[in-house]
Motif scaffolding. Structure first.
Motif, PDB file in Angstrom:
ATOM      1  N   LEU A   1       0.824  -1.181  -0.099  1.00 46.50           N
ATOM      2  CA  LEU A   1      -0.158  -0.056  -0.089  1.00 46.50           C
ATOM      3  C   LEU A   1       0.715   1.085   0.020  1.00 46.50           C
ATOM      4  O   LEU A   1       0.600   2.162  -0.628  1.00 46.50           O
ATOM      5  N   ALA A   2       2.052   1.201   0.836  1.00 53.12           N
ATOM      6  CA  ALA A   2       3.018   2.407   0.633  1.00 53.12           C
ATOM      7  C   ALA A   2       3.441   2.466  -0.623  1.00 53.12           C
ATOM      8  O   ALA A   2       3.448   3.934  -1.103  1.00 53.12           O
ATOM      9  N   VAL A   3       3.636   1.482  -1.209  1.00 50.74           N
ATOM     10  CA  VAL A   3       4.630   1.769  -2.470  1.00 50.74           C
ATOM     11  C   VAL A   3       3.578   2.175  -3.557  1.00 50.74           C
ATOM     12  O   VAL A   3       3.801   3.057  -4.557  1.00 50.74           O
ATOM     13  N   PHE A   4       2.220   1.592  -3.345  1.00 48.52           N
ATOM     14  CA  PHE A   4       1.031   2.118  -4.215  1.00 48.52           C
ATOM     15  C   PHE A   4       0.817   3.508  -4.324  1.00 48.52           C
ATOM     16  O   PHE A   4       0.877   4.151  -5.403  1.00 48.52           O
ATOM     17  N   LEU A   5       0.571   3.995  -3.035  1.00 48.97           N
ATOM     18  CA  LEU A   5       0.727   5.452  -2.787  1.00 48.97           C
ATOM     19  C   LEU A   5       1.859   6.281  -3.263  1.00 48.97           C
ATOM     20  O   LEU A   5       1.519   7.288  -4.017  1.00 48.97           O
ATOM     21  N   ALA A   6       2.868   5.734  -3.188  1.00 47.77           N
ATOM     22  CA  ALA A   6       4.152   6.493  -3.599  1.00 47.77           C
ATOM     23  C   ALA A   6       4.069   6.568  -5.233  1.00 47.77           C
ATOM     24  O   ALA A   6       4.554   7.822  -5.825  1.00 47.77           O
ATOM     25  N   GLY A   7       3.808   5.821  -6.006  1.00 42.22           N
ATOM     26  CA  GLY A   7       3.680   5.864  -7.219  1.00 42.22           C
ATOM     27  C   GLY A   7       2.523   6.805  -7.818  1.00 42.22           C
ATOM     28  O   GLY A   7       2.952   7.526  -8.727  1.00 42.22           O
ATOM     29  N   TRP A   8       1.558   6.829  -7.073  1.00 40.66           N
ATOM     30  CA  TRP A   8       0.483   7.813  -7.517  1.00 40.66           C
ATOM     31  C   TRP A   8       0.651   9.207  -7.014  1.00 40.66           C
ATOM     32  O   TRP A   8       0.486  10.073  -7.695  1.00 40.66           O
ATOM     33  N   GLN A   9       1.227   9.397  -6.030  1.00 41.39           N
ATOM     34  CA  GLN A   9       1.728  10.678  -5.325  1.00 41.39           C
ATOM     35  C   GLN A   9       2.950  11.465  -5.836  1.00 41.39           C
ATOM     36  O   GLN A   9       3.277  12.416  -5.550  1.00 41.39           O
ATOM     37  N   GLN A  10       3.782  10.509  -6.564  1.00 40.89           N
ATOM     38  CA  GLN A  10       4.941  10.677  -7.226  1.00 40.89           C
ATOM     39  C   GLN A  10       5.963  11.115  -5.921  1.00 40.89           C
ATOM     40  O   GLN A  10       6.755  12.243  -6.396  1.00 40.89           O
ATOM     41  N   ARG A  11       6.208  10.520  -4.925  1.00 43.08           N
ATOM     42  CA  ARG A  11       7.222  10.637  -4.070  1.00 43.08           C
ATOM     43  C   ARG A  11       7.690   9.471  -3.234  1.00 43.08           C
ATOM     44  O   ARG A  11       6.719   8.679  -3.085  1.00 43.08           O
ATOM     45  N   GLU A  12       8.590   9.358  -3.019  1.00 42.79           N
ATOM     46  CA  GLU A  12       9.027   7.967  -2.274  1.00 42.79           C
ATOM     47  C   GLU A  12       8.573   7.862  -0.808  1.00 42.79           C
ATOM     48  O   GLU A  12       8.157   7.000  -0.551  1.00 42.79           O
ATOM     49  N   ARG A  13       8.222   8.955  -0.264  1.00 44.66           N
ATOM     50  CA  ARG A  13       7.544   9.136   1.118  1.00 44.66           C
ATOM     51  C   ARG A  13       6.324   9.755   1.098  1.00 44.66           C
ATOM     52  O   ARG A  13       6.175  10.906   1.365  1.00 44.66           O
ATOM     53  N   PRO A  14       5.303   8.994   0.501  1.00 49.38           N
ATOM     54  CA  PRO A  14       3.735   9.538   0.344  1.00 49.38           C
ATOM     55  C   PRO A  14       3.112   9.921   1.838  1.00 49.38           C
ATOM     56  O   PRO A  14       3.821   9.388   2.713  1.00 49.38           O
TER      57      PRO A  14
END
Length: 338
Positions: A51-64
């Protein structure tokens, strides 16, 4: 303001899959690399890591982050209720909207705990859609207008969007949309909804089968107008607006997920930024999630609607990001093994 992505015709929606923002793979890879350096065995946080990786991809940041979570509940009334598919009168929709606005519903309590800003959007409750067994529930123009209302309700500055619905009779609408998109028998998709007994289930199955057969020749996206309601159209508009703004989406249970079935059947990639918040007790939801290739975040035997399961799932996402951002790496902690 972000320009609405809703085009001038339903037929143009399929092309959006190629033009709307895509997941940023570089950010997702960076988030995955960070997960592998945190002070834990790789993969030991299970789905929280995904889930953290999913959010990172859509928010365009390593630490969403989820500094601003928006929750939208769309409400509508349905002409198919004239067939007797619902055990409660349609006046209950407006009464529940008033309850939401007064803060007395489950979704109000859950949004407060999940730190989500809740808005309820009532969609012409005094003007139900048409009975889809006799003709299209909505015209194309009405569908597009309602999609734009859903899109306009989305805050482009939100970090995450929770979607829910309210509408007496809309479990029948959801079953029809799912059946039209993914086939099978009408009985595969109907459930008890707000309290139908065995005779009510049989009636719902017959009504769904009639509606789906009447409109079977239409393209997938046109089924949204033919079988859907205003809250379903608004949910689709909100999903597209969120994609334009790169906002990840948490869909609620069966009815909310089924609202997006015409989008998925048109171009599955249109829902790449969407998660399903929970596995509904409605029997068609497991089949629907399997057909869409989406694994719900939670399974708590819920079937309330309102966005309640998605609001609970938001708390899980907050936990996933707390670990992703707050945990030390092996190097930072001076722990061997990184």
């Amino acid at each position: 303001m972000t320009r609405t992505p809703v085009p001038d015709s339903l037929g143009a929606i399929a092309a959006l899959a190629e033009t709307l923002p895509q997941r940023d793979d570089a950010s997702a890879r960076a988030a995955r690399a960070r997960q592998d350096q945190l002070t834990k065995p790789p993969g030991s946080l299970g789905r929280l890591e995904e889930l953290a990786v999913f959010l990172a991809g859509w928010q365009q940041r390593e630490r969403p982050a989820i500094a601003r979570a928006q929750a939208l509940v769309f409400a509508g009334n349905h002409g198919v209720c004239a067939r007797g598919v619902n055990p409660f009168p349609q006046e209950v929709t407006a009464q529940m909207v008033a309850n939401f606005e007064a803060g007395g519903a489950a979704i109000n309590q859950l949004c407060r705990e999940a730190q989500a800003d809740l808005s309820v959007v009532a969609l012409d409750l005094d003007r139900p859609t048409a009975d889809f067994t006799e003709g299209p529930a909505m015209s194309e123009a009405e569908t597009l207008e309602t999609m734009n209302r859903g899109a306009a309700a989305v805050d482009p500055g939100a970090d995450l969007l929770v979607l829910g619905e309210m509408g007496i009779g809309n479990s029948t609408v959801a079953a029809a949309l799912a059946n039209a998109a993914f086939g099978g028998a009408a009985g595969d998709w109907v459930g008890h909804g707000t309290g139908s007994d065995s005779a009510g289930l049989a009636l719902k199955a017959r009504v769904v089968a009639e509606g789906v057969a009447r409109h079977a020749a239409l393209p997938a996206i046109a089924q949204l107008a033919a079988l859907g309601g205003r809250e379903q159209a608004a949910i689709c508009g909100a999903v597209l607006a969120a994609r334009t703004a790169r906002i990840p989406v948490l869909l609620d249970g069966f009815i909310c997920t089924a609202a997006t079935a015409p989008l998925h059947a048109t171009a599955p990639a249109l829902l790449d930024h969407c998660l399903v918040g929970h596995a509904s007790r409605e029997p068609g939801h497991a089949r629907l999630c399997d057909a869409m290739g989406k694994e719900p975040v939670l399974s708590l035997d819920m079937a309330l609607g309102e966005g309640s399961g998605a609001a609970l799932a938001l708390m899980i996402l907050r936990g996933a990001l707390a670990c992703h951002d707050g945990m030390a790496t092996f190097a930072e902690a001076g722990v061997a093994g990184g």
